[in-house]
Design an enzyme around this catalytic site. Structure first.
Site, PDB file in Angstrom:
ATOM      1  CG  ASN A 199      -1.849  -1.038   1.419  1.00 37.25           C
ATOM      2  OD1 ASN A 199      -2.333  -1.559   0.426  1.00 37.25           O
ATOM      3  ND2 ASN A 199      -2.140  -1.405   2.649  1.00 37.25           N
ATOM      4  CG  ASN A 235       4.709  -2.036   6.178  1.00 38.84           C
ATOM      5  OD1 ASN A 235       5.139  -1.357   5.251  1.00 38.84           O
ATOM      6  ND2 ASN A 235       3.679  -1.674   6.911  1.00 38.84           N
ATOM      7  CG  ASP A 245       3.091  -4.718   9.409  1.00 41.57           C
ATOM      8  OD1 ASP A 245       2.230  -5.547   9.765  1.00 41.57           O
ATOM      9  OD2 ASP A 245       2.816  -3.604   8.943  1.00 41.57           O
TER      10      ASP A 245
END
Ligand code: RIB
Length: 294
Positions: free
Chosen positions: A12, A44, A245
């Site tokens: 994203n 991530n 993450d």
């Protein structure tokens, strides 16, 4: 090249505004200048693992829009193998993020190309690694199909149940570990309890092991060898975006290298703590030779 960590997941563009407080419905508040960062739970994880030194690949989709270039460059400059990165016509995934004064975040994700990563896109050759890691910003049938293929190749399957979404028992049974925070654990169990009790209840749902992340309080691991509580180093939080993450990526790296689950979680809490000290997700991640908080 054999990979230590393959991440199957989302990519994203994170559009971030800091606010003193979030608006109520019907209200407008002023925030900071807009900052645009590469993000997405899958990307991530891949960037965090690669920066820590893991041989890492990603299986994902980006759009052919302007964000797509930024997202590809971020993965590439971290050293992530992009053989499994597909491009689709249309917008990339976008996350609209507000960060509050305590570094806490609220996120809305517009999936874009992530929603178009389908089981037919999977190449079993790209799912062979020591550890294959999943989150839930791509279609669940893709996660299930990829986890089965990864498990068939002998990979260890790690699933971060984020965002909290119902998943089939056959997927839970492949997880080693299932990684959840307390909200995600309560969602899956449909009941709140203390972390040790929720970990025990989650193990009964099928995963071979469970990790419950506890934010500033660290993490709890549970498997057939028992339950271990792992404290987190104390740091001042500037922006918690993507810290989970980074935690999961560090956990995957150490599991890929043969650590026992509690030892991998000890390292992961230090990496997660490092990631809250700077703004953004990937922009906050440490590299292998950085000093980690102890
Ligand atoms: O976990 C943080 C991530 O969640 C952000 O980078 C955002 O893209 C959303 O996917």
């Amino acid at each position: 090249m054999t990979h230590e960590v393959v991440v199957v997941g989302s990519v994203n563009a994170d559009l971030v505004v800091s606010v003193d407080r979030r608006p109520d419905p019907g209200e407008t508040v002023l925030g900071s200048d807009l900052a645009t960062y590469p993000g997405g739970k899958g990307a991530n994880q891949a960037v965090a693992a690669a920066r820590l030194g893991a041989r890492t690949a990603i299986v994902a989709r980006i759009g052919d829009d302007a964000h797509g270039g930024l997202l590809r460059d971020a993965l590439s400059s971290a050293g992530v193998d992009l053989a499994g990165l597909l491009v689709t016509e249309g917008p990339s995934g976008v996350a609209l993020i507000t960060v509050g004064p305590d570094g806490d975040n609220s996120i809305i994700v517009s999936p874009g190309a992530n929603a178009r990563l389908l089981p037919a896109d999977l190449d079993p050759g790209l799912l062979s690694a020591a550890v294959v890691s999943f989150q839930l910003e791509i279609p669940i049938p893709t996660v299930v199909a990829a986890a089965k293929q990864a498990s068939d190749t002998g990979a260890r399957v790690v699933l971060n149940l984020s965002p909290a979404t119902a998943v089939p028992d056959e997927l839970l049974a492949l997880c080693d570990p299932l990684v959840v925070n307390e909200h995600e654990a309560a969602f899956l169990l449909d009941a709140e309890d203390d972390a040790a009790a929720m970990a025990a209840a989650l193990l009964e749902r099928g995963p071979r092991s469970v990790v419950i992340t506890l934010g500033a309080d660290g993490a709890l691991t549970a498997d057939s060898a028992g339950v271990t509580t792992v404290p987190s180093p104390k740091v001042e939080a500037v922006d918690t975006t993507g810290a989970g993450d980074a935690f999961t990526a560090a956990l995957c790296l150490r599991l890929a290298r043969g650590d026992a689950l509690p030892d991998a979680a000890r390292y992961a809490t230090r990496v997660g703590a490092a990631a809250v000290r700077r703004p953004g997700a990937q922009s906050s991640y440490p590299s292998a030779d950085d000093d980690l908080p102890a």
